[in-house]
Design an enzyme around this catalytic site. Structure first.
Site, short mmCIF file in Angstrom:
data_model
loop_
_atom_site.label_atom_id
_atom_site.label_comp_id
_atom_site.label_asym_id
_atom_site.label_seq_id
_atom_site.Cartn_x
_atom_site.Cartn_y
_atom_site.Cartn_z
N GLU A 12 0.81 -1.22 0.00
CA GLU A 12 0.00 0.00 0.00
C GLU A 12 0.85 1.27 0.00
O GLU A 12 0.36 2.34 -0.38
CB GLU A 12 -0.94 -0.01 1.21
CG GLU A 12 -2.01 -1.08 1.13
CD GLU A 12 -2.82 -1.21 2.40
OE1 GLU A 12 -3.99 -1.63 2.30
OE2 GLU A 12 -2.30 -0.91 3.49
N GLY A 78 -12.98 -3.28 2.94
CA GLY A 78 -14.16 -3.95 2.42
C GLY A 78 -15.37 -3.03 2.50
O GLY A 78 -15.60 -2.37 3.51
N MET A 195 -9.24 -2.66 9.49
CA MET A 195 -8.66 -3.18 10.72
C MET A 195 -7.79 -2.19 11.49
O MET A 195 -7.20 -2.58 12.50
CB MET A 195 -7.84 -4.43 10.40
CG MET A 195 -8.64 -5.56 9.78
SD MET A 195 -7.66 -7.02 9.32
CE MET A 195 -7.21 -7.65 10.94
N ASP A 219 -13.25 -4.89 -2.02
CA ASP A 219 -14.17 -6.02 -2.03
C ASP A 219 -15.44 -5.60 -1.33
O ASP A 219 -15.55 -4.48 -0.83
CB ASP A 219 -13.54 -7.24 -1.34
CG ASP A 219 -13.09 -6.92 0.08
OD1 ASP A 219 -13.96 -6.91 0.97
OD2 ASP A 219 -11.89 -6.67 0.30
#
Length: 253
Positions: A12, A78, A195, A219
């Protein structure tokens, strides 16, 4: 101003590290902190690793050891909002730790951080607005020249949606649509699940330091959450984060 930039995965922040003039590297707490110049600004770049504890430890070091004035946390997440698709961008105006629940002990509410008296951490409206503007600029001006057309087609990305809303963080990789639906009922305006972001927000709140958290949707946080994940980060999301951060830090001064 010194800006701290964090990613939870090496991929990232790879493009950011390649764009940076590194003047010094310090290993603290098993993490390498790269000090130098990025797009003409003083920055400290670091790979935190995944999870709330890792993120909190990293941002504490950025603030206490390197004296950063602004923390940027970025990466993938997500999607929780049904309207969001792969490649869309979420700017966090509020962050919640979805796995924090001390409500069995009165008078704590679910999601409330004990002894802080808050269950939501709010980003600076000024920084949130600037992040949104920077994302729009990247998408409209640079994305198609930056990301290979074959990857945009593969992930069915045309013009990504940019939205501001709540980000929920917890030490759980969510790949269960029922869990997503449950959190969406409990957390107002929930856009995505990841997270680390809310842990970063809590540390910044406690140190009175500005922060920005933005995420690229990788996602739908369902049973298909792992499909094409590494490829999406490397070939698409990393370009999005690098380009948006470039615009953001140039505007932030």
């Amino acid at each position: 101003m010194t800006i701290g930039i964090i990613g939870a995965m090496q991929e990232e922040i790879k493009l950011l590290s390649e764009s940076m003039t590194i003047k010094e590297s310090k290993n603290i707490g098993m993490r390498n902190f790269y000090v130098g110049d990025l797009f003409g600004k003083d920055v400290v770049l670091v790979f935190s690793r995944c999870g709330k504890v890792a993120a909190a430890s990293t941002v504490t070091t950025l603030i206490e050891t390197f004296g950063v004035n602004l923390v940027i946390f970025t990466g993938v997440a997500g999607g929780a909002d049904k309207s969001l698709n792969i490649g869309d961008i979420v700017i966090a105006d509020k962050l919640v730790q979805h796995d924090m629940d001390a409500s069995a002990l009165p008078p704590f509410r679910k999601f409330e951080i004990p002894l802080l008296g808050v269950d939501t951490f709010e980003a600076s409206p000024k920084m949130t607005a600037l992040a949104k503007l920077s994302a729009h600029h990247y998408i409209s001006e640079s994305m198609k020249a930056d990301v290979a057309e074959c990857y945009l087609k593969e992930f069915e990305i045309t013009t990504p949606n940019i939205t501001v809303g709540t980000v929920a963080s917890g030490d759980l990789f969510v790949a269960d649509i029922q869990k997503v639906q449950s959190l969406s009922r409990e957390i107002r305006n929930l856009k995505c699940i990841e997270m680390e972001g809310a842990a970063v927000a809590q540390v910044c709140y406690e140190h009175n330091t500005d922060f920005v958290v933005f995420r690229v949707i990788s996602d739908k946080a369902d049973k298909e959450a792992g499909i094409n994940f590494p490829k999406f980060i490397e070939k698409t999301a990393s370009h999005f984060t690098c380009g948006i951060i470039k615009q953001f830090i140039n505007e932030a001064g």
